[in-house]
Scaffold this active site. Sequence first.
Site, PDB file in Angstrom:
ATOM      1  N   GLY A 163       0.836  -1.184   0.000  1.00 37.96           N
ATOM      2  CA  GLY A 163       0.000   0.000   0.000  1.00 37.96           C
ATOM      3  C   GLY A 163       0.875   1.239   0.000  1.00 37.96           C
ATOM      4  O   GLY A 163       2.018   1.195   0.482  1.00 37.96           O
ATOM      5  N   GLN A 183       3.234   9.954   1.163  1.00 35.53           N
ATOM      6  CA  GLN A 183       4.506   9.230   1.250  1.00 35.53           C
ATOM      7  C   GLN A 183       5.418   9.503   0.050  1.00 35.53           C
ATOM      8  O   GLN A 183       6.604   9.191   0.097  1.00 35.53           O
ATOM      9  CB  GLN A 183       4.262   7.721   1.342  1.00 35.53           C
ATOM     10  CG  GLN A 183       3.599   7.279   2.636  1.00 35.53           C
ATOM     11  CD  GLN A 183       3.413   5.781   2.672  1.00 35.53           C
ATOM     12  OE1 GLN A 183       2.436   5.271   2.162  1.00 35.53           O
ATOM     13  NE2 GLN A 183       4.372   5.082   3.254  1.00 35.53           N
ATOM     14  N   CYS A 207       5.652  -0.110   7.381  1.00 35.59           N
ATOM     15  CA  CYS A 207       5.363   1.052   6.544  1.00 35.59           C
ATOM     16  C   CYS A 207       6.617   1.409   5.753  1.00 35.59           C
ATOM     17  O   CYS A 207       7.712   1.443   6.320  1.00 35.59           O
ATOM     18  CB  CYS A 207       4.942   2.218   7.444  1.00 35.59           C
ATOM     19  SG  CYS A 207       4.538   3.716   6.543  1.00 35.59           S
ATOM     20  N   LEU A 208       6.447   1.694   4.460  1.00 39.74           N
ATOM     21  CA  LEU A 208       7.606   2.034   3.626  1.00 39.74           C
ATOM     22  C   LEU A 208       8.298   3.300   4.140  1.00 39.74           C
ATOM     23  O   LEU A 208       9.486   3.494   3.900  1.00 39.74           O
ATOM     24  CB  LEU A 208       7.176   2.239   2.173  1.00 39.74           C
ATOM     25  CG  LEU A 208       6.689   0.976   1.438  1.00 39.74           C
ATOM     26  CD1 LEU A 208       6.197   1.340   0.043  1.00 39.74           C
ATOM     27  CD2 LEU A 208       7.788  -0.076   1.360  1.00 39.74           C
ATOM     28  N   HIS A 228      -4.586   1.466   7.301  1.00 41.35           N
ATOM     29  CA  HIS A 228      -3.226   2.002   7.422  1.00 41.35           C
ATOM     30  C   HIS A 228      -3.012   3.126   6.393  1.00 41.35           C
ATOM     31  O   HIS A 228      -2.529   4.212   6.740  1.00 41.35           O
ATOM     32  CB  HIS A 228      -2.225   0.858   7.203  1.00 41.35           C
ATOM     33  CG  HIS A 228      -0.791   1.277   7.205  1.00 41.35           C
ATOM     34  ND1 HIS A 228       0.123   0.842   8.143  1.00 41.35           N
ATOM     35  CD2 HIS A 228      -0.087   2.106   6.379  1.00 41.35           C
ATOM     36  CE1 HIS A 228       1.298   1.385   7.891  1.00 41.35           C
ATOM     37  NE2 HIS A 228       1.199   2.148   6.821  1.00 41.35           N
ATOM     38  N   GLU A 229      -3.405   2.870   5.145  1.00 39.65           N
ATOM     39  CA  GLU A 229      -3.179   3.877   4.089  1.00 39.65           C
ATOM     40  C   GLU A 229      -4.074   5.101   4.285  1.00 39.65           C
ATOM     41  O   GLU A 229      -3.624   6.232   4.087  1.00 39.65           O
ATOM     42  CB  GLU A 229      -3.400   3.273   2.705  1.00 39.65           C
ATOM     43  CG  GLU A 229      -2.447   2.142   2.336  1.00 39.65           C
ATOM     44  CD  GLU A 229      -0.989   2.426   2.655  1.00 39.65           C
ATOM     45  OE1 GLU A 229      -0.547   3.590   2.566  1.00 39.65           O
ATOM     46  OE2 GLU A 229      -0.285   1.465   3.027  1.00 39.65           O
ATOM     47  N   HIS A 267      -2.729   7.567   6.674  1.00 41.12           N
ATOM     48  CA  HIS A 267      -1.688   8.447   6.126  1.00 41.12           C
ATOM     49  C   HIS A 267      -2.286   9.766   5.623  1.00 41.12           C
ATOM     50  O   HIS A 267      -1.636  10.808   5.675  1.00 41.12           O
ATOM     51  CB  HIS A 267      -0.977   7.772   4.946  1.00 41.12           C
ATOM     52  CG  HIS A 267       0.171   6.881   5.341  1.00 41.12           C
ATOM     53  ND1 HIS A 267       1.281   7.348   5.995  1.00 41.12           N
ATOM     54  CD2 HIS A 267       0.390   5.553   5.139  1.00 41.12           C
ATOM     55  CE1 HIS A 267       2.138   6.346   6.191  1.00 41.12           C
ATOM     56  NE2 HIS A 267       1.619   5.240   5.688  1.00 41.12           N
TER      57      HIS A 267
END
Length: 170
Positions: free
Chosen positions: A46, A51, A94-95, A136-137, A140
Site C-alpha cells: 500500500g 509518502q 510502513c515504507l 493504514h493507508e 496516512h
Amino acid sequence: MSKLKLYEYPHPILKQKAADAGEVDDEMRKFLDDMLETMYECGGCGLAAPQVGVAKRIVVIDIAHEDEEPAPIYMVNPVIVWRSEEKKVCEEGCLSIPAQRAEVERPAAVRIRYKDYYGKEQELLAEDFLAVAAQHELDHLDGVLYIDHISRLRRQMLLKKLEKYRKEGN
Ligand code: NI
C-alpha cells in the site's frame, strides 16, 4: 511510468492532513500509475500520496501475493463509511518507517467509499488483511502513522531501532 521519491519518517508531510484530490483526469491517472510502480518497486502492499510528497487524498493498494496476478486498487478521496465493532490485531510495517514492524489493533472490517482509476464511485467492504492495509493507508491521509496507535514505550523502542538501522548505513 516513473518511480517517485519516497518520504520517510520524520518528514513533516507525513504528519499533515492531505487535501481533497479533485477530479480523476489523465494527469491523476499518470500519478496513480507512478504511485503503483513506486509501491511495487519498494515491495509494499500500500502507498499513500503523502509518502511520495503529495498531500492529496490518494491511495494505492495491492495485497496480492507475489505468485498471484497483480490486483491493484486505486482510491481517490476515500472515506470510511462503516467500521466493524469487532477488532483485530495485525503486525504492520510502513515504507516510510523502513525495516520496522509492530502489532496494531484496528476494526476487523471497514466499508470504504472512493473514486476509482476512472473516477467512478465505488464502495468496498474490506476484511482481513485488506482491512488492515486500507485503514493504514487512509490514516496516512490524516497524518497518522501506525506507530501513533501503539504505546509510547513501544513507539520509543521502535524509533530507537529505526535510528540504529539508519546509522548502520541503510
Ligand atoms: Ni505506511
